[in-house]
Design a protein around this motif. Sequence first.
Motif, PDB file in Angstrom:
ATOM      1  N   GLN A  16      24.170  49.125  63.359  1.00  0.00           N
ATOM      2  CA  GLN A  16      24.202  49.056  62.112  1.00  0.00           C
ATOM      3  C   GLN A  16      23.201  50.311  61.189  1.00  0.00           C
ATOM      4  N   GLN A  17      22.206  50.113  62.132  1.00  0.00           N
ATOM      5  CA  GLN A  17      21.208  51.166  61.615  1.00  0.00           C
ATOM      6  C   GLN A  17      21.614  52.760  61.636  1.00  0.00           C
ATOM      7  N   ARG A  18      22.434  53.171  62.292  1.00  0.00           N
ATOM      8  CA  ARG A  18      22.836  54.383  62.718  1.00  0.00           C
ATOM      9  C   ARG A  18      24.364  54.619  61.915  1.00  0.00           C
ATOM     10  N   GLY A  19      24.776  53.794  61.229  1.00  0.00           N
ATOM     11  CA  GLY A  19      25.945  53.738  60.636  1.00  0.00           C
ATOM     12  C   GLY A  19      27.264  53.731  61.568  1.00  0.00           C
ATOM     13  N   TRP A  20      27.199  53.163  62.627  1.00  0.00           N
ATOM     14  CA  TRP A  20      28.233  53.009  63.372  1.00  0.00           C
ATOM     15  C   TRP A  20      28.950  51.528  63.350  1.00  0.00           C
ATOM     16  N   ALA A  21      28.283  50.648  62.510  1.00  0.00           N
ATOM     17  CA  ALA A  21      28.751  49.478  62.078  1.00  0.00           C
ATOM     18  C   ALA A  21      28.408  49.108  60.764  1.00  0.00           C
ATOM     19  N   CYS A  22      29.326  48.240  60.176  1.00  0.00           N
ATOM     20  CA  CYS A  22      29.061  48.055  58.832  1.00  0.00           C
ATOM     21  C   CYS A  22      27.573  47.252  58.666  1.00  0.00           C
ATOM     22  N   VAL A  23      26.835  47.528  57.619  1.00  0.00           N
ATOM     23  CA  VAL A  23      25.715  46.904  57.375  1.00  0.00           C
ATOM     24  C   VAL A  23      25.775  45.443  57.145  1.00  0.00           C
ATOM     25  N   TRP A  24      27.084  45.062  56.633  1.00  0.00           N
ATOM     26  CA  TRP A  24      27.222  43.688  56.049  1.00  0.00           C
ATOM     27  C   TRP A  24      27.811  42.970  57.124  1.00  0.00           C
ATOM     28  N   GLY A  32      34.113  59.170  60.080  1.00  0.00           N
ATOM     29  CA  GLY A  32      34.990  59.359  59.148  1.00  0.00           C
ATOM     30  C   GLY A  32      35.565  58.125  58.242  1.00  0.00           C
ATOM     31  N   LEU A  33      35.190  56.962  58.847  1.00  0.00           N
ATOM     32  CA  LEU A  33      35.516  55.583  58.203  1.00  0.00           C
ATOM     33  C   LEU A  33      34.331  54.955  57.545  1.00  0.00           C
ATOM     34  N   GLY A  34      34.462  54.094  56.613  1.00  0.00           N
ATOM     35  CA  GLY A  34      33.456  53.359  56.053  1.00  0.00           C
ATOM     36  C   GLY A  34      32.794  54.382  54.750  1.00  0.00           C
ATOM     37  N   ASP A  35      32.015  53.517  53.907  1.00  0.00           N
ATOM     38  CA  ASP A  35      31.354  54.203  52.913  1.00  0.00           C
ATOM     39  C   ASP A  35      29.900  54.553  53.163  1.00  0.00           C
ATOM     40  N   ASN A  36      29.396  55.715  53.053  1.00  0.00           N
ATOM     41  CA  ASN A  36      28.239  56.108  53.466  1.00  0.00           C
ATOM     42  C   ASN A  36      27.177  55.524  52.031  1.00  0.00           C
ATOM     43  N   LEU A  37      26.091  54.626  52.511  1.00  0.00           N
ATOM     44  CA  LEU A  37      25.217  54.168  51.415  1.00  0.00           C
ATOM     45  C   LEU A  37      24.009  54.939  51.388  1.00  0.00           C
ATOM     46  N   GLY A  38      24.029  56.131  51.904  1.00  0.00           N
ATOM     47  CA  GLY A  38      22.842  57.015  51.742  1.00  0.00           C
ATOM     48  C   GLY A  38      21.744  56.896  52.736  1.00  0.00           C
ATOM     49  N   GLU A  39      20.981  58.079  53.097  1.00  0.00           N
ATOM     50  CA  GLU A  39      19.974  58.147  53.953  1.00  0.00           C
ATOM     51  C   GLU A  39      18.941  57.303  53.576  1.00  0.00           C
ATOM     52  N   GLN A  40      18.282  56.455  54.432  1.00  0.00           N
ATOM     53  CA  GLN A  40      17.168  55.549  54.030  1.00  0.00           C
ATOM     54  C   GLN A  40      15.926  55.764  54.559  1.00  0.00           C
ATOM     55  N   PHE A  53      20.829  55.129  58.336  1.00  0.00           N
ATOM     56  CA  PHE A  53      22.023  55.762  57.839  1.00  0.00           C
ATOM     57  C   PHE A  53      23.111  54.676  57.921  1.00  0.00           C
ATOM     58  N   PRO A  54      22.671  53.749  56.802  1.00  0.00           N
ATOM     59  CA  PRO A  54      23.874  52.500  56.604  1.00  0.00           C
ATOM     60  C   PRO A  54      25.096  52.771  56.152  1.00  0.00           C
ATOM     61  N   ARG A  55      26.119  52.325  56.469  1.00  0.00           N
ATOM     62  CA  ARG A  55      27.434  52.453  55.830  1.00  0.00           C
ATOM     63  C   ARG A  55      27.824  51.059  55.813  1.00  0.00           C
TER      64      ARG A  55
END
Length: 69
Positions: A16-24, A32-40, A53-55
């Motif tokens: 989740q922290q690396r954007g490999w899995a949905c943060v929720w 290329g899948l998921g919505d980028n929530l911006g660098e934190q 890098f949440p997505r």
Amino acid sequence: MTTRALPPVTTLTEAQQRGWACVWCRTALGIGLGDNLGEQRVTPATGAAYTWFPRQCPDRPACQAREGA
């Protein structure tokens, strides 16, 4: 993107922290899948600062259903 406050980074998995899995809902997100929530940026009380890098899932209703299950 999202109006929800992001969960504390300390409660998330590495994926989740690396954007490999949905943060929720923790569903795996391919390239290329998921919505980028911006660098934190995080500055913990001890240790070095780091970036995460949440997505989130692109299908929000399905994500909310999985999150509630």
